[in-house]
Design a protein around this motif. Structure first.
Motif, PDB file in Angstrom:
ATOM      1  N   GLY A   7       0.650  -1.122   0.042  1.00 52.59           N
ATOM      2  CA  GLY A   7       0.151   0.053  -0.188  1.00 52.59           C
ATOM      3  C   GLY A   7       0.792   1.363   0.066  1.00 52.59           C
ATOM      4  N   LEU A   8       2.126   1.318  -0.678  1.00 51.91           N
ATOM      5  CA  LEU A   8       2.845   2.391  -0.807  1.00 51.91           C
ATOM      6  C   LEU A   8       2.280   3.404  -1.755  1.00 51.91           C
ATOM      7  CD1 LEU A   8       6.122   0.673  -1.181  1.00 51.91           C
ATOM      8  CD2 LEU A   8       5.402   1.608   0.965  1.00 51.91           C
ATOM      9  N   ALA A   9       2.390   4.756  -1.474  1.00 47.37           N
ATOM     10  CA  ALA A   9       1.861   5.706  -2.091  1.00 47.37           C
ATOM     11  C   ALA A   9       3.009   6.634  -2.866  1.00 47.37           C
ATOM     12  CB  ALA A   9       1.165   6.623  -1.403  1.00 47.37           C
ATOM     13  N   LYS A  10       4.096   7.282  -1.971  1.00 56.14           N
ATOM     14  CA  LYS A  10       5.005   7.935  -2.650  1.00 56.14           C
ATOM     15  C   LYS A  10       6.394   7.774  -1.624  1.00 56.14           C
ATOM     16  CE  LYS A  10       6.107  12.979  -2.797  1.00 56.14           C
ATOM     17  NZ  LYS A  10       5.839  14.287  -2.553  1.00 56.14           N
ATOM     18  N   VAL A  11       7.413   7.322  -2.469  1.00 53.55           N
ATOM     19  CA  VAL A  11       8.507   6.874  -1.855  1.00 53.55           C
ATOM     20  C   VAL A  11       9.900   7.716  -2.585  1.00 53.55           C
ATOM     21  CG1 VAL A  11       7.904   4.390  -1.665  1.00 53.55           C
ATOM     22  CG2 VAL A  11       9.048   5.151  -3.626  1.00 53.55           C
ATOM     23  N   ARG A  84      -0.011   7.814  -8.113  1.00 55.16           N
ATOM     24  CA  ARG A  84      -0.354   8.640  -9.199  1.00 55.16           C
ATOM     25  C   ARG A  84      -0.053   7.866 -10.463  1.00 55.16           C
ATOM     26  NH1 ARG A  84       2.406  13.336  -9.599  1.00 55.16           N
ATOM     27  NH2 ARG A  84       1.347  13.627 -11.356  1.00 55.16           N
ATOM     28  N   MET A  85       0.654   6.839 -10.601  1.00 58.55           N
ATOM     29  CA  MET A  85       0.817   6.278 -11.949  1.00 58.55           C
ATOM     30  C   MET A  85      -0.307   5.422 -12.629  1.00 58.55           C
ATOM     31  SD  MET A  85       4.532   4.293 -11.390  1.00 58.55           S
ATOM     32  CE  MET A  85       6.039   5.454 -11.367  1.00 58.55           C
ATOM     33  N   ALA A  86      -0.096   5.434 -13.902  1.00 57.98           N
ATOM     34  CA  ALA A  86      -1.169   4.899 -14.775  1.00 57.98           C
ATOM     35  C   ALA A  86      -1.712   3.480 -14.320  1.00 57.98           C
ATOM     36  CB  ALA A  86      -1.087   4.983 -16.072  1.00 57.98           C
ATOM     37  N   PRO A  87      -2.960   3.089 -14.530  1.00 53.25           N
ATOM     38  CA  PRO A  87      -3.310   1.863 -14.153  1.00 53.25           C
ATOM     39  C   PRO A  87      -2.444   0.736 -14.855  1.00 53.25           C
ATOM     40  CG  PRO A  87      -5.252   3.179 -14.524  1.00 53.25           C
ATOM     41  CD  PRO A  87      -3.911   4.100 -14.842  1.00 53.25           C
ATOM     42  N   ILE A 122      15.914   3.740   1.046  1.00 55.51           N
ATOM     43  CA  ILE A 122      14.446   3.837   0.579  1.00 55.51           C
ATOM     44  C   ILE A 122      13.388   4.210   1.473  1.00 55.51           C
ATOM     45  CG2 ILE A 122      12.802   2.662  -0.899  1.00 55.51           C
ATOM     46  CD1 ILE A 122      15.213   0.853  -1.695  1.00 55.51           C
ATOM     47  N   ARG A 123      12.789   5.182   1.382  1.00 59.21           N
ATOM     48  CA  ARG A 123      11.678   5.506   2.480  1.00 59.21           C
ATOM     49  C   ARG A 123      10.599   6.138   1.985  1.00 59.21           C
ATOM     50  NH1 ARG A 123      14.099  10.597   5.850  1.00 59.21           N
ATOM     51  NH2 ARG A 123      14.798   8.650   7.146  1.00 59.21           N
ATOM     52  N   GLU A 124       9.614   5.789   2.758  1.00 57.43           N
ATOM     53  CA  GLU A 124       8.103   6.489   2.621  1.00 57.43           C
ATOM     54  C   GLU A 124       7.804   7.354   3.724  1.00 57.43           C
ATOM     55  OE1 GLU A 124       3.692   5.232   1.107  1.00 57.43           O
ATOM     56  OE2 GLU A 124       4.459   4.209   2.784  1.00 57.43           O
TER      57      GLU A 124
END
Length: 180
Positions: A7-11, A84-87, A122-124
């Protein structure tokens, strides 16, 4: 750490290294990211982001770019907005390449073993997903480091995938998907 966080969003992928000794060519490492569509998860990337570029949709951007490793902390930082990436984007690989230094010894590209103080994080948000160095791939001139994959529900997950390559930067860009 491997197989962490769903469930990551922005890394954020951050890279550091020490400057080369005085009087020697500068060490120039670059973060690269490749986006793969569901139709070809291990072939040619549908997007490839590197120094001087960003993804067409703005979901991947290099926020800090260094050609020398000078400065404090992390020298290069890339932000990846997975949410935000395309499906159609189902896989993102992040790697590091060592650029050939002008005046290098007999045209030889440096390896990670030749460059002191290399490391990544690497972090969120404020949560570190992984951090490490390139000791396990010391003889390599490039490395795939992280893999982000989207599952059927649309949730993104992360796996550490430290794999070295001796390909030049252009070849690495074409083949890094097969490595991960």
């Amino acid at each position: 750490m491997t197989g962490v966080r769903k469930g990551l969003a922005k890394v954020e992928f951050a890279l550091r290294w020490d400057p080369s000794p005085a009087g020697t060519p500068a060490n120039d490492l670059d973060i690269v990211a490749a986006v793969y569509g569901a139709a070809d998860l291990h072939g040619a990337p549908v997007q490839f982001v590197h120094f001087g570029s960003r993804s067409p949709d703005g979901t991947i951007a290099l926020n800090r770019d260094s050609h020398t490793g000078q400065g404090f902390g992390f020298d290069e930082v890339m932000t990846i907005e997975l949410h935000r990436m395309a499906p159609q984007a189902d896989r993102v690989l992040v790697g590091v390449v060592i650029q050939k230094a002008d005046g290098g010894p007999a045209g030889r590209t440096k390896t990670f073993a030749d460059i002191a103080g290399t490391g990544f994080r690497i972090r969120e948000g404020h949560t570190d997903l992984a951090q490490g160095d390139f000791a396990a791939v010391a003889a390599a001139t490039a490395a795939t480091v992280a893999e982000f994959t989207r599952d059927a529900s649309g949730a993104w997950s992360f796996d550490l995938r430290l794999r070295g390559s001796d390909a030049d930067p252009e070849e690495f860009a074409r083949t890094m998907g097969a490595l991960g």
